[in-house]
Structure formats: C-alpha cells, structure tokens
Enzyme design. Sequence first.
Site, mmCIF file in Angstrom:
data_model
loop_
_atom_site.group_PDB
_atom_site.id
_atom_site.type_symbol
_atom_site.label_atom_id
_atom_site.label_comp_id
_atom_site.label_asym_id
_atom_site.label_seq_id
_atom_site.Cartn_x
_atom_site.Cartn_y
_atom_site.Cartn_z
ATOM 1 N N TYR A 84 0.877 -1.181 0.000
ATOM 2 C CA TYR A 84 0.000 0.000 0.000
ATOM 3 C C TYR A 84 0.908 1.223 0.000
ATOM 4 O O TYR A 84 1.892 1.252 0.740
ATOM 5 C CB TYR A 84 -0.893 0.012 1.249
ATOM 6 N N GLU A 93 -0.422 4.799 -0.458
ATOM 7 C CA GLU A 93 -1.165 6.068 -0.605
ATOM 8 C C GLU A 93 -0.265 7.239 -0.253
ATOM 9 O O GLU A 93 0.553 7.150 0.663
ATOM 10 C CB GLU A 93 -2.364 6.065 0.350
ATOM 11 N N ASP A 124 -6.124 15.528 -23.669
ATOM 12 C CA ASP A 124 -6.106 14.086 -23.413
ATOM 13 C C ASP A 124 -5.384 13.437 -24.595
ATOM 14 O O ASP A 124 -5.963 13.266 -25.668
ATOM 15 C CB ASP A 124 -7.554 13.598 -23.298
ATOM 16 N N THR A 164 -3.017 7.723 -21.499
ATOM 17 C CA THR A 164 -2.859 6.329 -21.111
ATOM 18 C C THR A 164 -1.387 6.004 -21.364
ATOM 19 O O THR A 164 -0.691 6.749 -22.049
ATOM 20 C CB THR A 164 -3.699 5.383 -21.994
ATOM 21 N N LYS A 220 -1.253 2.666 -25.056
ATOM 22 C CA LYS A 220 -1.646 2.751 -26.466
ATOM 23 C C LYS A 220 -0.376 2.991 -27.287
ATOM 24 O O LYS A 220 0.536 2.185 -27.210
ATOM 25 C CB LYS A 220 -2.730 3.815 -26.634
HETATM 26 C C1 LIG Z 1 -8.510 5.181 -24.422
HETATM 27 C C2 LIG Z 1 -8.884 6.547 -24.030
HETATM 28 C C3 LIG Z 1 -9.235 6.850 -22.704
HETATM 29 C C4 LIG Z 1 -9.496 5.792 -21.656
HETATM 30 O O1 LIG Z 1 -8.425 5.033 -21.310
HETATM 31 P P1 LIG Z 1 -8.635 3.773 -20.333
HETATM 32 O O2 LIG Z 1 -7.249 3.405 -19.950
HETATM 33 O O3 LIG Z 1 -9.342 2.744 -21.109
HETATM 34 O O4 LIG Z 1 -9.421 4.247 -19.160
HETATM 35 C C5 LIG Z 1 -9.459 8.169 -22.370
HETATM 36 N N1 LIG Z 1 -9.357 9.135 -23.295
HETATM 37 C C6 LIG Z 1 -9.060 8.878 -24.585
HETATM 38 C C7 LIG Z 1 -8.973 10.005 -25.557
HETATM 39 C C8 LIG Z 1 -8.819 7.574 -25.002
HETATM 40 O O5 LIG Z 1 -8.556 7.324 -26.272
#
Ligand SMILES: *Cc1c(COP(=O)(O)O)cnc(C)c1O
Length: 483
Positions: free
Chosen positions: A68, A70, A245, A274, A277
């Site tokens: 843990y 936190e 994002d 993320t 990806k």
């Molecule tokens: C894939 C994606 C997410 C979410 O990611 P997770 O790891 O599946 O929660 C958020 N924003 C965008 C633009 C994405 O392409």
Amino acid sequence: MSATSPHSTESTAFRSALDVIRGVEPRVADAIGQELHDQREMLKLIASENYASPATLLAMGNWLSDKYAEGTVGRRFYAGCRNVDTVEALAAEHARELFGAQHAYAQPHSGIDANLVAFWAVLADRIEAPALAAAGVRNVNDLSDADWAELRSAFGNQRMLGMSLDAGGHLTHGFRPNISGKMFDQRSYGTDPATGLIDYEALRAQARAFKPLVIVAGYSAYPRLVNFRIMREIADEAGATLMVDMAHFAGLVAGKVLTGDFDPVPHAQIVTTTTHKSLRGPRGGMVLCDDSLKDQVDRGCPMVLGGPLPHVMAAKAVALAEARRPDFQDYAQRVVDNARALAEGLMRRGATLVTGGTDNHLNLIDVASSYGLTGRQAEAALLDSGVVTNRNAIPADPNGAWYTSGIRIGTPALTTRGLGAAEMDEIAALIDTVLTATEPGTTAKGAPSKAQHVLEEKVSDEVARRASDLVSGFPLYPGVDLS
Ligand SMILES: *Cc1c(COP(=O)(O)O)cnc(C)c1O
C-alpha cells in the site's frame, strides 16, 4: 530483441512464471499461453492497442504489488515504501524528461482515471481554492456548513467544452454516460462538415459565447493533427483551462513526430494520457501538468483513485525509459508512415476515408459510403477474415453510435511487430477484398439488418490465410518460446 530460442533469457523468464502459475491454477497458465498464441496469429489493427516489451511485462508481475502506498513520493500514509518511492520517482522523472513537463503524476490506473484526476485538479484550483481563500480557511474541513453547501453546488455548475463523439472525441470528455457528463454542463465542438477538420474559428466563437471552465482537446478517432497553440489561445480568450487528453497519440509526442504547435505539453496547463496505447507501456494512465497544478494533481489518490499500483508504476518507468531511447523516435515515425501507406492503399482501391487520409496513427474508413455496410457488419466480416479492427462512429453518422458507419484502423501494434509500407499495401488489399465481398445481411425474419452480414467462407478463409502468412514473417515477442 533476440531471435526465438527456447533457451533465451526471455523464454526462461516467461516459462518459469507459467510453470509456477500452472502449479496453482493450470487454466490460468493455459489462458496466458493461449493469449500469446492468439496475439501472434492476429492481424491487429485496433488503434488503441500495442505490444509492451518483455521488460515492461515482467516489471508488473512481482511483489511490488503487495504494497500500500497512498500519498506521494517521500510522503506516504504507510511505512516501508522506499522501493515504491524509487519506482514512482523514476516513472515521473522519465515522463518529465521525455515530454518536457514540469510535473508528472504516475499513479492513475487508466486513462479514465487520469481524466478524473485532471478534472478535479482544475475544479480544486479554480473553484475550491478561491472559495477557501474567500472564507479565510485553508482546508475544506474548516468551511462552515453553509459555505460547504455553496461550494458543493459550485462544483456541479461548471462548464466544459469537448470534442463531439462522432468527430472522434471520448466519452470522458463530458458525455452523459460518463461521470464527466454528470459533473459538467457540457457542450461539444465538432468538425467542419466539408473537410472533416476541426474548424478553429467556429470553436473560438463557441468558446467565447459558452465561457467554459475547461476546454478538452484530444481524441480517440480523429485522423488529423490538432493545433494546440491555437487551442490554448482559444482557451485563454474564453477564460478556460486547456486540458489535452493525449491517450491515443502520446507515443507520437514521445517519439517527436508531434512537435511545436502539435505537441500538447508546452501549450496545455494539464495533459492526461494512457500508457498502453501508442506509448507502448503497461495498461495505465498518467497526468502531466504545470507546477501551478502540481499540488492539486498529487491529491488524485485518495481523491478519485484507489491506492497506487506500484508494480504498474515500475512497468511505466521501464516503458518510459524505453521511449526515451532514440529507436522509439524511429518507431513513432514508422507508425505514422505506415498509417499513411495504409490510407493510400485503401484510397487507391476506392475506399472513402474520413478527412481523406491521415496525419497520425489512425484511419477511419467510411464503410457506409464506400461499401454500403454498417461499421458493425464491416467489423464482423473483417474479424471472420482474421483482421481485427473496431467499428467507430463517423461525423454525422447515419447509423448511430452502436452500429456506426466507420471502421477505425491503427498502426501502432503492427509497427511494433516490424511491418512496413509494403505490408500496409497488402493489408489495404485484404481489407478492400473483404469489404467488397461482404453484403448486408437480414434478420431471422428476412428484414434488413444493420448487425448481420454475408460473406462467403471461401473469401474469409483465403484472406485469413493471407493475413496469417503476412504476420508470420514478423514474429511477435521473438525472444519468447513457450513450447
Ligand atoms: C482510451 C482513451 C481513454 C481511456 O483510457 P482507459 O485506460 O481505457 O481508461 C481516455 N481518453 C481517450 C482520448 C482515449 O482514447
């Protein structure tokens, strides 16, 4: 990576791990082994998937998971966190260096979680902090009940401007099924119907009129560049915080393909991503921000996140170290070159692509206008033929968000395997062959169906064989032999 050998270090590591697991629950060991087999066979064009390195995978499977932790590096609510501190600090340091960010927060468990951390950091900075200052207190616990009630209602009364889903935005950018849509009064911006591109002047006018607290840029299915310098200008004019994002394209930023106006980090106050990806790390999320938002971001856990996953942060540190190597820049460039080769191959064969091509790692085929199919029919026909993609809405989609009219295809995974432009042309031929041969199907009662498709087995078998031949020349995890 080394050549396939039953005696390589990687083979030994993964085989030993499976042997240990097999001793407890053999069906789990079998599923893990089978997954490698399946991944090796498939032609994976899912734009959000990739293959993490053996070092990244192995960094996750160990006793760091037992802690843990936190809090933040050096300031934990639990004792005995020195090794967690080491890996979290390394993940953050690699992220700061790689992206040129002032601050990095490596704890989010996923992209959705990273976005929640970011939204609440902005709300804390722009709504909570002034309320505390006005009340002359430093902590929410010191607010009177009346002031607290007022602050809680202010949290729920803020505006967000995000990209519409059918233009390629993400559910977490203020849409009602996601908590972001329940938190914020959201409006979305789309793309120009004529070009399919973001219309910055329309967006500027919309932002000036709507005056959102936050503008979210970034996408999951937009095949073009976004100019983040202009986005920041628009946000400043509207009094909004710019959040980007970059979940999908973080690998292209890390690999220096997206630079200058197209690199979000110097322009946005806060950037989420993320790590699994195009960045090719473990499944997880991350937040980058200016120092001005650092303290708010670092409260992510326990504000909206469960306890940190130290083993995943270890894997993030490994993957980010890999992304700092020069060969990652070569990888990122090949991802984009491959997406372009795929676009050209498809268009030469008559397919219609949303925006007429790509500047990044993904393409969106308009299968309704090119082939008279729904996305659902096209996705299923391609899967029958060994080609793994996903359906996706296109702008003003006539078939809605469930059946859709688009197929999204991305190159990060196949580029990791080493496929190049010649293979992309062959893949374009396979996709075109399948979609040309596929007809819309009917329901059991004979009515037209947006879900069913008809494709002769002769075609799907032949394409599946060619797809399998194609990938077999590019071994996946070549250093791993489980036989
Ligand atoms: C894939 C994606 C997410 C979410 O990611 P997770 O790891 O599946 O929660 C958020 N924003 C965008 C633009 C994405 O392409």
